[in-house]
Motif scaffolding. Structure first.
Motif: not given
Length: 500
Positions: A63, A65, A105, A70, A114, A52
């Motif tokens: 959401y 990254a 993201v 993702f 993304v 993360t």
């Protein structure tokens, strides 16, 4: 050129009790900071997700990254966030795939953007990937746009993707902002500070990368490191125009720096415009500084904070205050990072992250005197990439990252209780004096004199090394295939791909 190809959240814990005044950056090394009592305050829930970095929130979904892709997370129950979908190994079938170093993201309505890789890498696919997330548990890819350089940070607004085109031409790069219709596979326009003033072209590329950007209501807010923060009218992405700029340097201040001075300047304030965002009505601008200390024995350098500007008249920004960072026992690049990272405005709240300095929520109803509402840190266990409002007055989230591979650090999403909506802070921070960069009435003086340095060389104490491409500039790697005396003359003594 680029080519196309309802659960309750209302759980609020008792507010922090102690009063503390945060130290000014210029005196950080000499200040002993009181730690507020916070035994009753901490996370509501957490979800471990490997890799993360960034997190963005839309409704009851976060959401993330996650470095090689993702993830989507249901945060409707803040005490028990749950994984909806996890997409990794993106673009595996493409030449030089899969997509690597996905550190950012962005989401708008039912579209998720993304981006990767965050830094220049040899033999890597550089791309923006667009997903339909109308059902966040089942994302569907709708577009891929391959780019001519890495994608450290991006933005999505009004269906247009915005990306920094850093180091595409090595040391000759203008580091443009590029606007793209990803779904249609078309570039719409581009712009660089060199377009506004050709003198910026005389400044070494690594001192003026476009690190991050934020777009709202047809205005792009651009964090151009030592070239400052620019407000750009992008209501017509094909024909952008400058609205205003804030920053400590004139191009002449930077173009004349020696190698040692430029290296030191790249790490240390002033300058280092890293992250930027505005509040709901774009009357308040926040500019985050990411910085370190090159020489702990001098009085220059250290972690950076967040400066707030009144932009109710966007053509004439006025500096109001600076939120100072948590202290660090080792503020060097290889030490304990407590510098400002990504943040989020919601109403009269500012949600901030400080790497291992934790997360803090500020009351900015009076932005000239921001007040601390909530704060939490566990320096051994967590380092935070961002903080984002979930339900203002009830909950917010922090993205816990470990891109430096520190042993034992948690990676994933953490949900925190917010201060109640009607609470105002009684722990007002004394704003940093505005005696360099502003006049007595608070208006911005564009270009104060640059600092002086005592050495022609710089040792980046404790800096880590990686096997990835090195470059001049935090968070970026000049593409490894670009070589030659121009780059070598400016190359940092340590590899720099580990910075966000």
């Amino acid at each position: 050129m680029e080519s196309s190809d309802g659960h309750s959240r209302r759980t609020v814990l008792r507010s922090l009790g102690a009063v503390a005044t945060l130290p000014a950056l210029s005196t950080l090394a000499d200040v002993a900071v009181a730690t507020p009592a916070q035994d009753d305050y901490g996370p509501l829930g957490r979800l471990a997700v490997d890799g993360t970095t960034e997190a963005v929130v839309s409704g009851d979904v976060a959401y993330l990254a996650v470095t090689d892709g993702f993830a989507t997370v249901d945060v409707s129950d803040p005490a028990s966030p749950s994984l909806l979908a996890e997409e990794r190994g993106l673009l595996t079938g493409r030449e030089n795939g899969p997509l690597q170093q996905v550190w950012d993201v962005k989401v708008e309505d039912d579209r998720l953007l993304v981006a990767g890789p965050a830094n220049g890498r040899q033999d890597a696919v550089n791309a923006l990937v667009l997903y339909d997330v109308a059902d966040p548990a089942s994302p569907e890819r709708v577009g891929v746009y391959e780019t001519e350089s890495a994608n450290h940070n991006v933005f999505l607004a009004d269906g247009v993707a915005y990306r920094p085109n850093n180091y595409a031409n090595g040391t000759e790069s203008e580091n443009e902002l590029v606007a793209i219709d990803v779904e249609g596979g078309e570039e719409l326009g581009r712009w660089s500070p060199v377009d506004a003033d050709p003198a910026w072209g005389d400044v070494f590329t690594g001192l003026r990368p476009l690190h991050d950007l934020y777009v709202q209501d047809g205005v792009a807010y651009l964090a151009y490191w030592d070239a400052g923060t620019w407000l750009l009218d992008v209501s017509d992405p094909a024909s952008p125009s400058v609205v205003s700029r804030v920053g400590p340097y004139d191009p002449a201040d930077l173009s004349g720096l020696s190698q040692g001075e430029a290296q030191a300047e790249n790490y240390q304030p002033p300058g280092n415009s890293h992250y930027v965002a505005v509040n709901d009505d774009a009357s308040l601008l926040g500019v985050g500084v990411e910085s370190w200390d090159v020489d702990p024995d001098d009085a220059v350098g250290g972690p950076g904070g967040v400066t707030l500007y009144d932009i109710s008249d966007p053509a004439s920004p006025r500096e109001l205050s600076t939120i100072t960072p948590p202290p660090s026992d080792d503020p060097t690049l290889g030490g304990v990072w407590t510098t400002s990272h990504n943040f989020d405005f919601a109403g009269d709240r500012l949600y901030t992250s400080w790497y291992r300095g934790g997360v803090k929520v500020f009351d900015v109803s009076d932005p000239a005197r921001p007040g601390v509402l909530r704060e939490w840190a566990d320096r051994e266990a967590m380092s935070f990439w961002t903080a984002q409002a979930l339900t203002p007055g009830e909950t917010f989230v922090g993205a816990a990252e470990n891109h430096r591979s520190n042993p034992g650090q948690f990676e994933g999403l953490v949900v925190f209780p917010d201060a109640p909506a009607d609470e105002q802070s009684t722990r007002t921070q004394t704003p940093v004096a505005t005696d360099d960069g502003t006049t007595d009435d608070g208006s911005v003086t564009p270009y104060p004199p640059p600092p002086t340095y005592s050495s022609e060389t710089v040792t980046t104490t404790g800096a880590e090394t990686t096997d990835e491409s090195s470059g001049f500039g935090p968070g970026f790697g000049v593409v490894a295939g670009i070589a030659g005396t121009g780059l070598a003359a400016w190359r940092l003594l340590g590899k720099r791909d580990d910075e966000g």
